[in-house]
Design a protein around this motif. Structure first.
Motif, PDB file in Angstrom:
ATOM      1  N   HIS A 423     -34.767  22.301  80.340  1.00 56.89           N
ATOM      2  CA  HIS A 423     -35.159  21.161  81.155  1.00 56.89           C
ATOM      3  C   HIS A 423     -36.677  21.066  81.170  1.00 56.89           C
ATOM      4  CE1 HIS A 423     -35.514  24.364  84.236  1.00 56.89           C
ATOM      5  NE2 HIS A 423     -36.445  23.576  84.782  1.00 56.89           N
ATOM      6  N   VAL A 424     -37.178  19.951  81.679  1.00 60.99           N
ATOM      7  CA  VAL A 424     -38.621  19.745  81.793  1.00 60.99           C
ATOM      8  C   VAL A 424     -39.031  19.943  83.244  1.00 60.99           C
ATOM      9  CG1 VAL A 424     -40.484  18.075  81.553  1.00 60.99           C
ATOM     10  CG2 VAL A 424     -38.657  18.138  79.849  1.00 60.99           C
ATOM     11  N   GLU A 425     -40.097  20.669  83.426  1.00 61.41           N
ATOM     12  CA  GLU A 425     -40.610  20.921  84.775  1.00 61.41           C
ATOM     13  C   GLU A 425     -42.128  21.013  84.719  1.00 61.41           C
ATOM     14  OE1 GLU A 425     -40.377  24.612  87.859  1.00 61.41           O
ATOM     15  OE2 GLU A 425     -38.450  23.928  87.045  1.00 61.41           O
ATOM     16  N   GLY A 426     -42.788  20.164  85.492  1.00 60.69           N
ATOM     17  CA  GLY A 426     -44.242  20.206  85.535  1.00 60.69           C
ATOM     18  C   GLY A 426     -44.897  19.925  84.202  1.00 60.69           C
ATOM     19  N   GLY A 427     -44.298  19.049  83.419  1.00 62.68           N
ATOM     20  CA  GLY A 427     -44.874  18.700  82.131  1.00 62.68           C
ATOM     21  C   GLY A 427     -44.691  19.754  81.058  1.00 62.68           C
ATOM     22  N   LYS A 428     -43.813  20.730  81.304  1.00 59.44           N
ATOM     23  CA  LYS A 428     -43.561  21.782  80.330  1.00 59.44           C
ATOM     24  C   LYS A 428     -42.063  21.916  80.073  1.00 59.44           C
ATOM     25  CE  LYS A 428     -47.635  24.567  81.475  1.00 59.44           C
ATOM     26  NZ  LYS A 428     -48.132  25.911  81.880  1.00 59.44           N
ATOM     27  N   LEU A 429     -41.742  22.433  78.904  1.00 54.31           N
ATOM     28  CA  LEU A 429     -40.351  22.693  78.562  1.00 54.31           C
ATOM     29  C   LEU A 429     -39.950  24.061  79.104  1.00 54.31           C
ATOM     30  CD1 LEU A 429     -37.910  21.548  76.883  1.00 54.31           C
ATOM     31  CD2 LEU A 429     -38.675  23.058  75.060  1.00 54.31           C
ATOM     32  N   VAL A 430     -38.856  24.101  79.839  1.00 55.38           N
ATOM     33  CA  VAL A 430     -38.341  25.362  80.385  1.00 55.38           C
ATOM     34  C   VAL A 430     -37.018  25.672  79.699  1.00 55.38           C
ATOM     35  CG1 VAL A 430     -37.542  26.584  82.441  1.00 55.38           C
ATOM     36  CG2 VAL A 430     -39.453  24.956  82.599  1.00 55.38           C
ATOM     37  N   ILE A 431     -36.949  26.812  79.039  1.00 61.62           N
ATOM     38  CA  ILE A 431     -35.718  27.230  78.369  1.00 61.62           C
ATOM     39  C   ILE A 431     -35.023  28.242  79.263  1.00 61.62           C
ATOM     40  CG2 ILE A 431     -34.739  28.315  76.308  1.00 61.62           C
ATOM     41  CD1 ILE A 431     -37.197  27.234  74.784  1.00 61.62           C
ATOM     42  N   GLU A 432     -33.946  27.809  79.918  1.00 63.28           N
ATOM     43  CA  GLU A 432     -33.231  28.658  80.867  1.00 63.28           C
ATOM     44  C   GLU A 432     -32.368  29.694  80.137  1.00 63.28           C
ATOM     45  OE1 GLU A 432     -31.137  26.262  83.853  1.00 63.28           O
ATOM     46  OE2 GLU A 432     -32.177  24.541  82.980  1.00 63.28           O
ATOM     47  N   LYS A 433     -31.708  29.242  79.094  1.00 64.32           N
ATOM     48  CA  LYS A 433     -30.781  30.113  78.375  1.00 64.32           C
ATOM     49  C   LYS A 433     -30.641  29.609  76.947  1.00 64.32           C
ATOM     50  CE  LYS A 433     -26.033  31.910  78.626  1.00 64.32           C
ATOM     51  NZ  LYS A 433     -24.731  31.796  79.345  1.00 64.32           N
ATOM     52  N   GLU A 434     -30.682  30.528  76.002  1.00 56.89           N
ATOM     53  CA  GLU A 434     -30.516  30.141  74.601  1.00 56.89           C
ATOM     54  C   GLU A 434     -29.057  29.845  74.284  1.00 56.89           C
ATOM     55  OE1 GLU A 434     -32.550  29.211  72.626  1.00 56.89           O
ATOM     56  OE2 GLU A 434     -34.475  30.160  73.024  1.00 56.89           O
ATOM     57  N   GLY A 435     -28.859  28.938  73.328  1.00 52.62           N
ATOM     58  CA  GLY A 435     -27.510  28.637  72.879  1.00 52.62           C
ATOM     59  C   GLY A 435     -26.934  29.767  72.041  1.00 52.62           C
ATOM     60  N   LYS A 436     -25.627  29.780  71.933  1.00 58.84           N
ATOM     61  CA  LYS A 436     -24.959  30.846  71.181  1.00 58.84           C
ATOM     62  C   LYS A 436     -25.037  30.631  69.668  1.00 58.84           C
ATOM     63  CE  LYS A 436     -21.622  31.983  74.813  1.00 58.84           C
ATOM     64  NZ  LYS A 436     -20.179  32.087  75.177  1.00 58.84           N
ATOM     65  N   LEU A 437     -25.266  29.396  69.257  1.00 57.61           N
ATOM     66  CA  LEU A 437     -25.237  29.080  67.827  1.00 57.61           C
ATOM     67  C   LEU A 437     -26.605  28.628  67.357  1.00 57.61           C
ATOM     68  CD1 LEU A 437     -21.870  27.150  67.658  1.00 57.61           C
ATOM     69  CD2 LEU A 437     -22.318  29.425  66.756  1.00 57.61           C
ATOM     70  N   LYS A 438     -27.109  29.299  66.359  1.00 54.72           N
ATOM     71  CA  LYS A 438     -28.373  28.893  65.751  1.00 54.72           C
ATOM     72  C   LYS A 438     -28.126  27.687  64.831  1.00 54.72           C
ATOM     73  CE  LYS A 438     -31.013  33.214  65.850  1.00 54.72           C
ATOM     74  NZ  LYS A 438     -30.206  33.962  66.806  1.00 54.72           N
ATOM     75  N   LYS A 439     -29.064  26.767  64.840  1.00 55.48           N
ATOM     76  CA  LYS A 439     -28.971  25.595  63.977  1.00 55.48           C
ATOM     77  C   LYS A 439     -29.907  25.691  62.780  1.00 55.48           C
ATOM     78  CE  LYS A 439     -28.212  21.598  66.062  1.00 55.48           C
ATOM     79  NZ  LYS A 439     -28.320  20.443  66.992  1.00 55.48           N
ATOM     80  N   LEU A 440     -30.857  26.633  62.827  1.00 61.26           N
ATOM     81  CA  LEU A 440     -31.692  26.941  61.668  1.00 61.26           C
ATOM     82  C   LEU A 440     -31.086  28.176  61.014  1.00 61.26           C
ATOM     83  CD1 LEU A 440     -33.583  24.976  63.203  1.00 61.26           C
ATOM     84  CD2 LEU A 440     -35.496  26.300  62.302  1.00 61.26           C
ATOM     85  N   VAL A 441     -30.380  27.961  59.914  1.00 59.25           N
ATOM     86  CA  VAL A 441     -29.554  28.999  59.296  1.00 59.25           C
ATOM     87  C   VAL A 441     -30.022  29.262  57.867  1.00 59.25           C
ATOM     88  CG1 VAL A 441     -27.541  28.470  60.724  1.00 59.25           C
ATOM     89  CG2 VAL A 441     -27.854  27.257  58.551  1.00 59.25           C
ATOM     90  N   ASN A 442     -29.657  30.418  57.338  1.00 60.61           N
ATOM     91  CA  ASN A 442     -30.062  30.756  55.970  1.00 60.61           C
ATOM     92  C   ASN A 442     -29.535  29.743  54.963  1.00 60.61           C
ATOM     93  OD1 ASN A 442     -31.680  33.190  56.098  1.00 60.61           O
ATOM     94  ND2 ASN A 442     -29.841  34.216  56.858  1.00 60.61           N
ATOM     95  N   GLU A 443     -28.293  29.330  55.159  1.00 63.03           N
ATOM     96  CA  GLU A 443     -27.682  28.361  54.236  1.00 63.03           C
ATOM     97  C   GLU A 443     -26.739  27.470  55.020  1.00 63.03           C
ATOM     98  OE1 GLU A 443     -25.181  28.252  50.001  1.00 63.03           O
ATOM     99  OE2 GLU A 443     -25.674  30.162  50.963  1.00 63.03           O
ATOM    100  N   VAL A 444     -26.929  26.175  54.934  1.00 64.28           N
ATOM    101  CA  VAL A 444     -26.035  25.267  55.657  1.00 64.28           C
ATOM    102  C   VAL A 444     -24.646  25.317  55.039  1.00 64.28           C
ATOM    103  CG1 VAL A 444     -27.858  23.716  56.438  1.00 64.28           C
ATOM    104  CG2 VAL A 444     -26.731  23.274  54.242  1.00 64.28           C
ATOM    105  N   GLU A 445     -23.659  25.075  55.877  1.00 65.57           N
ATOM    106  CA  GLU A 445     -22.278  25.120  55.410  1.00 65.57           C
ATOM    107  C   GLU A 445     -21.966  23.989  54.438  1.00 65.57           C
ATOM    108  OE1 GLU A 445     -17.771  24.784  57.295  1.00 65.57           O
ATOM    109  OE2 GLU A 445     -19.466  25.177  58.613  1.00 65.57           O
ATOM    110  N   HIS A 446     -22.560  22.836  54.670  1.00 65.19           N
ATOM    111  CA  HIS A 446     -22.275  21.635  53.881  1.00 65.19           C
ATOM    112  C   HIS A 446     -23.607  20.946  53.648  1.00 65.19           C
ATOM    113  CE1 HIS A 446     -19.193  18.186  53.280  1.00 65.19           C
ATOM    114  NE2 HIS A 446     -18.766  19.205  52.565  1.00 65.19           N
ATOM    115  N   VAL A 447     -23.985  20.719  52.417  1.00 60.59           N
ATOM    116  CA  VAL A 447     -25.279  20.099  52.138  1.00 60.59           C
ATOM    117  C   VAL A 447     -25.107  18.585  52.126  1.00 60.59           C
ATOM    118  CG1 VAL A 447     -27.193  19.878  50.505  1.00 60.59           C
ATOM    119  CG2 VAL A 447     -26.069  22.095  50.806  1.00 60.59           C
TER     120      VAL A 447
END
Length: 533
Positions: A423-447
């Motif tokens: 969420h955004v708070e005081g003009g800054k990005l606050v990351i409360e909890k990381e997601g379980k799935l990374k979207k930057l991966v070594n190789e995408v499943e489908h190009v």
């Protein structure tokens, strides 16, 4: 000659093993009543059987429009070839067509929408097929999946890689349809079709021409019939010489959940204050940063997702009209609509038939494209078309591959991680909890988009997320900006499966993006085109 039939009479004309071309973009322009009649005939008689259906833009079950799910039945449908297979929230279960594809109960392909229209034109002219570079090094390429969506399709290739004039090309043979089911607003007694209440022309003319030139039958679903001679010839989009039968559905919807809005069909213009502006949230922050990539006087393509909100960012910033939006269904200009009305625009300047719009895209006549991503890999390749951890999700790519094949500039947008709480708070990005799935991966499943091809062609590629901005360079993905409040190591570098290159002049994203009020967007003027530009 009376061309009008009931839906049941028209459905009875379709033989077993026919190849049918259906004109729709999910709920937009869907001949829903005809598809329902075909399904009902099969339920009652067991016929027609073993159909092959072609859906150049999108086949899908949408909220209020059942569409292809009427014919997604074992025994009725043998093979399906679609540009995409989107779904609306009409049921808790995945669409029946997704289930059939996932269970390998139908031979299923995802061919880029523009190529599918090219195949219709080749079939109409009785030429040998489509020779194209669109799709090289993506799932379209036979070195990868070759457009196959399941094991049954992989056994029957639809595309080959060949050498022509010393270069590699993809070759698609035309598919000859025996029946076309298209849709319009009005037919006269001779079968001439006008589209005055439609949100787009789509590709009905090309589909009808392919069928007519190969001895088949064309069925048009319309809202109403008028007397012969009452239509203005300039308004006729499909002439009656191409139409064999007409079916009337007085209740047909304009698009997914829209009975009729004259601004969608360009008959009136809504005042700009009628358009809702996006609420301030993380997605709006991303859309704002995407908007900063634009130049005034540009023609810009939009995809589904976060980027679809960018026109409303410009509206809020007092810049409506500074950019002309172009979308694959055919609208040019105006304000593209959101959610499951995507593909339509209010207040459009023009409507272009979809096959011509795809020619425009394939040849990179436009200035930039704003698209989404599901995954990005170390080569900069993007996946938007398949994630196996979500069973029966087979949405496909639509015109994504046609659009990105040669686009001069592409801005991909999305959340950095799947499921992260931010969420955004005081003009800054606050990351409360990381997601379980990374979207930057070594190789995408489908190009769906090839980073390697982009580097070879010198395409300008940017990736915008809530926490950073990256660009594609020969050395890899280069991190150029990070959001205020974000820790470089913990929130970005550690959340990628591959090393990111950190730019020497790494900057903070503009702090004004993270405040609710308009942020003072300024668009530089696009350079004047020259003979070589």
């Amino acid at each position: 000659m009376n061309k009008q039939l009931t839906p049941e009479e028209a459905a009875n004309l379709i033989p077993d093993e026919a190849t049918i071309s259906v004109s729709s973009s999910s709920g937009l322009g869907c001949p829903d009543l005809m598809l329902k009649a075909i399904g009902a005939r099969f339920d009652a008689t067991g016929h027609p059987r073993d159909l092959t259906t072609l859906h150049p833009i999108a086949a899908g079950d949408m909220s209020g429009i059942k569409g292809v799910d009427y014919i997604a039945k074992k025994g009725l449908l043998k093979k399906i070839i679609g540009g995409s297979y989107p779904s609306g929230p009409s049921t808790a279960e995945p669409p029946l067509i997704w289930q059939m594809i996932g269970n390998d109960e139908v031979v299923a392909y995802n061919i880029p929408s523009g190529i599918l229209f090219d195949m219709h034109r080749e079939a109409a002219a009785k030429r040998p097929g489509v020779l194209t570079k669109v799709g090289l090094d993506t799932f379209v390429d036979p070195d990868r999946q070759g457009c196959a969506m399941n094991a049954s399709a992989a056994k029957e290739p639809v595309v080959r890689k060949i050498e022509f004039e010393g270069e590699e090309w993809l070759f698609f043979k035309p598919i000859i349809p025996q029946v076309a089911i298209i849709r319009a607003t009005t037919a006269d007694e001779r079968g001439n079709l006008t589209y005055e209440h439609e949100g787009a022309y789509l590709g009905g003319f090309d589909q009808a021409l392919a069928v007519r030139n190969n001895g088949g039958i064309v069925i048009a679903q319309v809202k109403r019939i008028t007397k012969s001679g009452s239509m203005k010839p300039h308004d006729v989009r499909v002439p009656g010489i191409l139409v064999d039968y007409v079916v009337v559905d007085p209740d047909q919807k304009q698009t997914t959940q829209t009975v009729y809005d004259p601004a969608i069909s360009g008959e009136i213009f809504h005042p700009l204050e009628d358009f809702a502006l996006p609420d301030f949230n993380i997605q709006k922050v991303i859309a704002r940063r995407v908007a900063m990539e634009l130049e005034a006087a540009s023609a810009v393509n939009l995809g589904f997702g976060i980027s679809a909100n960018v026109p409303r960012i410009l509206l809020e910033e007092g810049l409506h009209g500074a950019v002309t939006w172009v979308i694959e269904q055919g609208p040019v200009g105006g304000i593209p609509l959101l959610d499951f009305a995507f593909g339509c625009a209010s207040n459009a300047e023009a409507f272009v038939p979809s096959p011509h719009q795809f020619t425009y895209f394939q040849g990179a006549g436009f200035d930039a494209s704003l698209l989404s991503f599901l995954e990005i890999d170390r080569t900069g390749s993007v996946n938007v078309s398949k994630l196996s951890f979500r069973p029966h999700v087979t949405a496909g790519a639509g015109g994504f591959v046609d659009i990105t094949a040669r686009a001069r500039k592409i801005v991909f947008s999305g959340m950095f991680n799947a499921g992260a709480k931010v969420h955004v708070e005081g003009g800054k990005l606050v990351i409360e909890k990381e997601g379980k799935l990374k979207k930057l991966v070594n190789e995408v499943e489908h190009v769906t988009f090839s980073g390697r091809r982009a580097i070879e062609q010198g395409q300008d590629i940017t990736y915008v997320t809530e926490r950073c901005v990256m660009v594609l360079r020969p050395e890899g993905l280069v991190l150029t900006e990070i959001a205020p409040g974000v820790d470089l190591q913990t929130h970005i570098l550690d959340q990628s499966e591959f090393p990111l290159v950190v730019a020497r002049d790494l900057k903070l994203m503009d702090a004004h993006l993270f405040a609710p009020q308009p942020f003072g967007l300024k668009l530089p003027q696009k350079p004047q085109r020259t003979l070589h530009g």
